[in-house]
Design a protein around this motif. Structure first.
Motif, PDB file in Angstrom:
ATOM      1  N   UNK A 151      -7.660  -2.282  12.537  1.00  9.48           N
ATOM      2  CA  UNK A 151      -6.952  -1.055  12.902  1.00  9.48           C
ATOM      3  C   UNK A 151      -5.635  -0.931  12.149  1.00  9.48           C
ATOM      4  N   UNK A 152      -4.927  -2.035  11.953  1.00  5.31           N
ATOM      5  CA  UNK A 152      -3.666  -1.985  11.201  1.00  5.31           C
ATOM      6  C   UNK A 152      -3.914  -1.508   9.778  1.00  5.31           C
ATOM      7  N   UNK A 153      -4.955  -2.048   9.149  1.00  5.08           N
ATOM      8  CA  UNK A 153      -5.302  -1.609   7.802  1.00  5.08           C
ATOM      9  C   UNK A 153      -5.732  -0.148   7.801  1.00  5.08           C
ATOM     10  N   UNK A 154      -6.521   0.248   8.803  1.00  8.03           N
ATOM     11  CA  UNK A 154      -6.973   1.631   8.880  1.00  8.03           C
ATOM     12  C   UNK A 154      -5.827   2.615   9.083  1.00  8.03           C
ATOM     13  N   UNK A 205       5.635   3.203   8.754  1.00  8.22           N
ATOM     14  CA  UNK A 205       4.568   2.487   9.452  1.00  8.22           C
ATOM     15  C   UNK A 205       5.129   1.427  10.384  1.00  8.22           C
ATOM     16  N   UNK A 206       6.241   0.793  10.002  1.00  5.94           N
ATOM     17  CA  UNK A 206       6.850  -0.231  10.850  1.00  5.94           C
ATOM     18  C   UNK A 206       7.314   0.355  12.172  1.00  5.94           C
ATOM     19  N   UNK A 207       7.914   1.533  12.137  1.00 10.22           N
ATOM     20  CA  UNK A 207       8.385   2.183  13.360  1.00 10.22           C
ATOM     21  C   UNK A 207       7.226   2.546  14.269  1.00 10.22           C
ATOM     22  N   UNK A 208       6.161   3.101  13.695  1.00  8.58           N
ATOM     23  CA  UNK A 208       5.000   3.485  14.484  1.00  8.58           C
ATOM     24  C   UNK A 208       4.353   2.251  15.117  1.00  8.58           C
ATOM     25  N   UNK A 245      -1.635   6.702   4.011  1.00  4.97           N
ATOM     26  CA  UNK A 245      -1.659   6.884   2.560  1.00  4.97           C
ATOM     27  C   UNK A 245      -2.532   8.071   2.154  1.00  4.97           C
ATOM     28  N   UNK A 246      -3.594   8.321   2.887  1.00  4.88           N
ATOM     29  CA  UNK A 246      -4.560   9.347   2.481  1.00  4.88           C
ATOM     30  C   UNK A 246      -4.305  10.725   3.083  1.00  4.88           C
ATOM     31  N   UNK A 281       0.805  -1.217   0.000  1.00  5.83           N
ATOM     32  CA  UNK A 281       0.000   0.000   0.000  1.00  5.83           C
ATOM     33  C   UNK A 281       0.843   1.275   0.000  1.00  5.83           C
ATOM     34  N   UNK A 282       2.023   1.216   0.622  1.00  5.23           N
ATOM     35  CA  UNK A 282       2.858   2.413   0.740  1.00  5.23           C
ATOM     36  C   UNK A 282       4.234   2.238   0.129  1.00  5.23           C
TER      37      UNK A 282
END
Length: 336
Positions: free
Chosen positions: A156-159, A233-236, A165-166, A110-111
Motif C-alpha cells: 500500500x505504501x508503494x501504491x 507523502x510524509x505528511x499524509x 506520481x501518476x 520516486x518523487x
C-alpha cells in the motif's frame, strides 16, 4: 499555511473512517468471506465515484488503474484480512503504523521528496505512541500473519506513492473510481473460485456494507488521494496514524472503559507525531536546527554570533571588574 491545514483535515477523514471499519466488520458483516467482502466494498464504491466524476479511463490509465487497483485495493484488502485472522489487532496495527517511514523512503527516489529529520522524528514518535496505545507484549505473533501484514504495508505504501506520481493527469474522483473498479473486478473471479456463492445478507449486513462502501471506501479513498495530491507523502503517511487511534477510541467508547495511563501517553505521542509532521512544523524544526548548528560553528571559530554590545556599536558594557566605569565618549570631558 491555511490551505495546508485544510487539506490535512480532509486527509484525516480517511484514516478516521478506516478506523471504524474494524467494529463494523466484526459486528455486522458476514465472516468467512474476505474476498467477497473486499469486492462488495470496492466495486460499488468505484461505480459511485465513477458516476460522480463522469469520466472513463483514457490512454495509460487503463493499465495504471489495474496496477493501482491491485496494489491499493484488491491485494491490500485480502492481505489485511489474512493478517487480521492470524494476528492480534495490536500486532497488526503496530506493523501497519510503520507505513509513514516506508512512504518517506519510497517518496525520496520516486518523487524527489527527501525525508526531513523532523518527519523521521515525528514518525518515530508516532510509532512509539501506537506501541503504547496497542501493544502489550504478551500477544503471540504468527509468522505468516506478520508476513501478510508487512506485505500489505509495503504494497500500500508503494501504491500510494505511485498514485501520487501518476495522478497529475487525472482528477481525484476519476482516478480513485478507476482504482476501486479495477480492484473490485480483480477480486471477483478469485472470490467465486475460492469462496463459492456470495454470502446471504440480512438487514444489518446491508447497512454495514452501505457504510463501509460509501463512507469508509468511496469518501475515505477520495479524501486520501486528494491529500496525496496536495501534501507531501510524509505528511499524509503520518496522518494515517489516526487509524489505530480511532479504533482504540471507538472500542473504548463502546465498551464504556476508561483509557489507561499508558494508552493516554500513547495517544498524546501519536498526536504529537502527526503535529510535527505538518509542513509548517517541519520547516520550523529544520530552521531551529540550522540556526543552532550555525551558532555552534561560530562559537567553535571563536566568533560568537551575538553582537558584542547591546546597542550594536561593538562596545561592550564594563562590568564590576573595571569599577563600573563606561568607556569615554569622543569629545566628552573626563571626570576627575
Amino acid at each position: 499555511m491555511e490551505a495546508t491545514f485544510r487539506w490535512t483535515l480532509v486527509t484525516a477523514t480517511a484514516p478516521i473512517a478506516w478506523g471504524t471499519t474494524y467494529f463494523v466488520t466484526h459486528q455486522f458483516l458476514p465472516s468467512g468471506y474476505p474476498l467477497y467482502g473486499a469486492a462488495i466494498r470496492a466495486l460499488p464504491a468505484g461505480l459511485l465515484l465513477l458516476l460522480l466524476s463522469g469520466r472513463l479511463p483514457h490512454g495509460p490509465w487503463w493499465w495504471r488503474s489495474l496496477v493501482l487497483g491491485t496494489l491499493n485495493m484488491s491485494a491490500f484488502f485480502a492481505l489485511v484480512y489474512l493478517a487480521a485472522q492470524l494476528l492480534p489487532t495490536s500486532v497488526a496495527s503496530t506493523i501497519m503504523a510503520t507505513s509513514p517511514v516506508v512512504m518517506m523512503l519510497l517518496a525520496w527516489p520516486m518523487l524527489a521528496e527527501r525525508p526531513r529529520i523532523a518527519h523521521l522524528a515525528a514518525a518515530g514518535i508516532g510509532i512509539a505512541g501506537v506501541c503504547l496505545l496497542l501493544f502489550t507484549g504478551t500477544a503471540a505473533a504468527d509468522p505468516l500473519g506478520v508476513l501478510a501484514s508487512v506485505a500489505a504495508m509495503v504494497m500500500s505504501s508503494f501504491g500510494y506513492v505511485l498514485a501520487k506520481r501518476w495522478t497529475t493527469g487525472a482528477g481525484t474522483l476519476a482516478s480513485t473510481s478507476w482504482q476501486l473498479v479495477a480492484g473490485g473486478l480483480v477480486l471477483l473471479p478469485f472470490a467465486v473460485a475460492l469462496e463459492g456463492p456470495p454470502p446471504a445478507l440480512d438487514g444489518p449486513a446491508i447497512l454495514g456494507f452501505g457504510y463501509v462502501t460509501v463512507v469508509a471506501t468511496a469518501l475515505a479513498f477520495a479524501a486520501w488521494f486528494a491529500g496525496l495530491r496536495h501534501l507531501p507523502a510524509a505528511t499524509v503517511g503520518l496522518v494515517g496514524l489516526l487509524n489505530p487511534v480511532t479504533g482504540v477510541l471507538l472500542g473504548t467508547m463502546i465498551a464504556a472503559e476508561a483509557l489507561t495511563a499508558r494508552q493516554l501517553c500513547g495517544l498524546a505521542l501519536v498526536l504529537l507525531g502527526i503535529l510535527l509532521g505538518q509542513p509548517a512544523a517541519a520547516r520550523l524544526a529544520a530552521l531551529t536546527l540550522t540556526r543552532g548548528r550555525d551558532r555552534g560553528r561560530s562559537w567553535v571559530r571563536g566568533r560568537p554570533s551575538e553582537p558584542a554590545g547591546e546597542d550594536g556599536s561593538g562596545l561592550s558594557r564594563r562590568g564590576p571588574e573595571d569599577g563600573g566605569r563606561s568607556p569615554a565618549r569622543p569629545g566628552a570631558t573626563p571626570r576627575g
